[in-house]
Design an enzyme around this catalytic site. Structure first.
Site, PDB file in Angstrom:
ATOM      1  N   THR A 136       0.836  -1.193   0.000  1.00 21.63           N
ATOM      2  CA  THR A 136       0.000   0.000   0.000  1.00 21.63           C
ATOM      3  C   THR A 136       0.873   1.245   0.000  1.00 21.63           C
ATOM      4  O   THR A 136       2.092   1.159   0.031  1.00 21.63           O
ATOM      5  CB  THR A 136      -0.959  -0.004   1.211  1.00 21.63           C
ATOM      6  OG1 THR A 136      -1.794   1.168   1.142  1.00 21.63           O
ATOM      7  CG2 THR A 136      -0.216   0.015   2.521  1.00 21.63           C
ATOM      8  N   HIS A 204     -13.044  -4.361  -3.975  1.00 19.75           N
ATOM      9  CA  HIS A 204     -13.663  -3.367  -4.855  1.00 19.75           C
ATOM     10  C   HIS A 204     -14.566  -4.010  -5.924  1.00 19.75           C
ATOM     11  O   HIS A 204     -15.755  -3.694  -5.976  1.00 19.75           O
ATOM     12  CB  HIS A 204     -12.585  -2.444  -5.441  1.00 19.75           C
ATOM     13  CG  HIS A 204     -11.915  -1.598  -4.391  1.00 19.75           C
ATOM     14  ND1 HIS A 204     -10.619  -1.156  -4.506  1.00 19.75           N
ATOM     15  CD2 HIS A 204     -12.364  -1.119  -3.209  1.00 19.75           C
ATOM     16  CE1 HIS A 204     -10.312  -0.439  -3.430  1.00 19.75           C
ATOM     17  NE2 HIS A 204     -11.345  -0.402  -2.634  1.00 19.75           N
ATOM     18  N   ARG A 318     -12.424   3.619 -10.568  1.00 22.13           N
ATOM     19  CA  ARG A 318     -11.203   2.800 -10.414  1.00 22.13           C
ATOM     20  C   ARG A 318     -11.434   1.470  -9.681  1.00 22.13           C
ATOM     21  O   ARG A 318     -10.637   0.542  -9.821  1.00 22.13           O
ATOM     22  CB  ARG A 318     -10.084   3.599  -9.752  1.00 22.13           C
ATOM     23  CG  ARG A 318     -10.324   4.024  -8.331  1.00 22.13           C
ATOM     24  CD  ARG A 318      -9.117   4.782  -7.756  1.00 22.13           C
ATOM     25  NE  ARG A 318      -9.441   5.398  -6.490  1.00 22.13           N
ATOM     26  CZ  ARG A 318      -9.440   4.755  -5.311  1.00 22.13           C
ATOM     27  NH1 ARG A 318      -9.083   3.480  -5.253  1.00 22.13           N
ATOM     28  NH2 ARG A 318      -9.782   5.374  -4.208  1.00 22.13           N
TER      29      ARG A 318
END
Ligand code: NAI
Length: 398
Positions: A136, A204, A318
């Site tokens: 990350t 996601h 995204r």
């Protein structure tokens, strides 16, 4: 010669990283995106860049240069990519002719398969370079005045990163030196573990499918944008669990096939929440409750567009357009290579590819014409485990 750092990109993260590293090192900001470098150079002019640290302290620094000239890679000791992952390939490709042996190229965050993309873009030269994938970005950060001022809202305490080849441990020490005391960079055994750990590739697309896929949405606009994490229901949780279990099956099979390969960092999604958000969730009894009760996610909504006062999902956001190509495609591609069926990942992928206008899977196989726009190994011409391990720089007794 000075220790030279290239900071690549021009968004929030790249501006912050440039401000931070310029304090102590010769730092060159590089952006290949449109005329961003020239605009940034003009915006900063002769002024110092101002970075506000957590707690409010302001530090000033000045990058050595801001440029779109890839030849500066010839002077670089460390190249940091702090851009959305769909842009990584362009940087690898443009820097490749100039990089000197031993250059450390680090991606923050790497998402999945950054290492094999790096090998495929650098070709013969890849063997002399060191790739480092971070799970990350170390900071939550925003620019406050574009090109001139930025703020670090928070710094993570620990983040995982891996180097390829795994023998290049000195690279990790150099990167820790660059970052300072926080975050503490925890050494992960290999980039395959970082790739398969990628939570965004599950969360996601999975949550988007759970809310907007054909099994749950009638296509009608909503009065409000639904909550993204707090709104995870039982159906979405089931999709997420099936996806994370399929990714687990890939990791465990890879460990079986490659003696000595340690993929212990490629954990389940629930374990990832326990590792990264310990103490911020009021109920960790299930994956759904971890997501519903995580204070860090309070109030975050689905990406929506307003249409006549109502809300329609943004299915090109995204969460699909980045996390499918540079996350899920990698995991699915490897699953196919090692023969692991992934029915739920396939279902989500087939829906998502339509949303983002890419042809990835055809008749259940990773053979679509747009595979080369993804991190699927197949898109880089890799279709066997030995070829995959070679590109990953994982020594294998095969
Ligand atoms: P950003 O959205 O500010 O990045 C924009 C930059 O990306 C542009 O300035 C340009 O340099 C580049 N770019 C955009 N479109 C491009 C294209 N079509 N071709 C080439 N380059 C293009 O993103 P940010 O905030 O800097 O984040 C970078 C990465 O870090 C992302 O993957 C993000 O998800 C991640 N991240 C960011 C956090 C933050 O606090 N900003 C926190 C955690 C992760």
């Amino acid at each position: 010669a000075d220790f030279t750092v290239l900071c690549c990109g021009g968004g929030n993260a790249a501006q912050v990283a440039t401000g931070l590293f310029s304090i102590r090192y010769k730092t060159i900001a590089v952006s290949f995106y449109a005329d961003e470098a020239a605009k940034w150079k003009a915006a900063l002019g002769d002024e110092d860049f101002e970075l506000t640290l957590p707690g409010g302290k302001v530090v000033k620094s000045k990058p050595h240069d801001i440029t779109n000239d890839p030849s500066v890679a010839a002077t670089a000791n460390v190249i940091l990519l702090v851009v959305p992952s769909h842009a990584h390939g362009e940087y690898f490709e443009k820097f490749a002719p100039y990089m000197k042996p031993g250059t450390i190229v680090a991606c923050m965050p790497a998402r999945s398969g950054g290492d094999i993309l790096f090998s495929s873009k650098l070709g013969e030269k890849a063997k002399d370079m060191i790739f480092c994938g971070f799970e990350t970005l170390p900071w939550a950060c925003r620019f406050t005045e574009w090109g001139r001022k930025a703020t670090i809202l928070g710094t993570k305490n620990n983040i995982l990163a891996a180097v390829s080849p795994a023998t290049a441990k000195q690279a990790m020490a150099k990167l820790q030196g660059l970052l300072g005391v926080n975050p503490w960079v925890q050494d992960s055994p290999n980039n395959l573990g970082i790739s398969l750990r990628n939570p965004g590739m599950i969360v996601h697309p999975g949550v988007m499918y759970g809310r907007w896929g054909p099994e749950s949405w009638d296509g009608q606009p909503k009065d409000e944008s639904p909550l993204f994490y707090q709104g995870v229901d039982e159906f979405t949780e089931k999709i997420l669990i099936e996806m994370t279990d399929e990714a687990q099956a890939v990791a465990r099979k890879a460990e079986q096939l490659v003696p000595g390969l340690d993929l212990s960092d490629a954990c389940t999604l629930k374990q990832w929440y326990l590792d990264c958000y310990d103490g911020q969730m009021t109920d960790t009894s299930s994956l759904k409750r971890c997501m519903n009760t995580n204070a860090a996610y309070d109030g975050l909504k689905h990406p929506c567009k307003e249409v006549d006062g109502k809300h329609m999902p943004d299915l090109t956001y995204r969460y699909l357009s980045e996390d499918v190509p540079t996350g899920l495609c990698f995991a699915k591609g490897l699953a196919e290579i090692i023969g692991i069926p992934t029915p739920t990942i396939d279902k989500v992928m087939i829906w998502a590819q339509g949303c983002i206008g890419l042809e990835i899977m055809v008749d259940g196989k990773m053979t679509g014409k747009d595979l080369d726009k993804t991190r699927a190994p197949q898109g880089m011409g890799i279709t066997t485990l030995p070829a995959f391990l070679l590109a990953s720089k994982i020594p294998a007794l095969l």
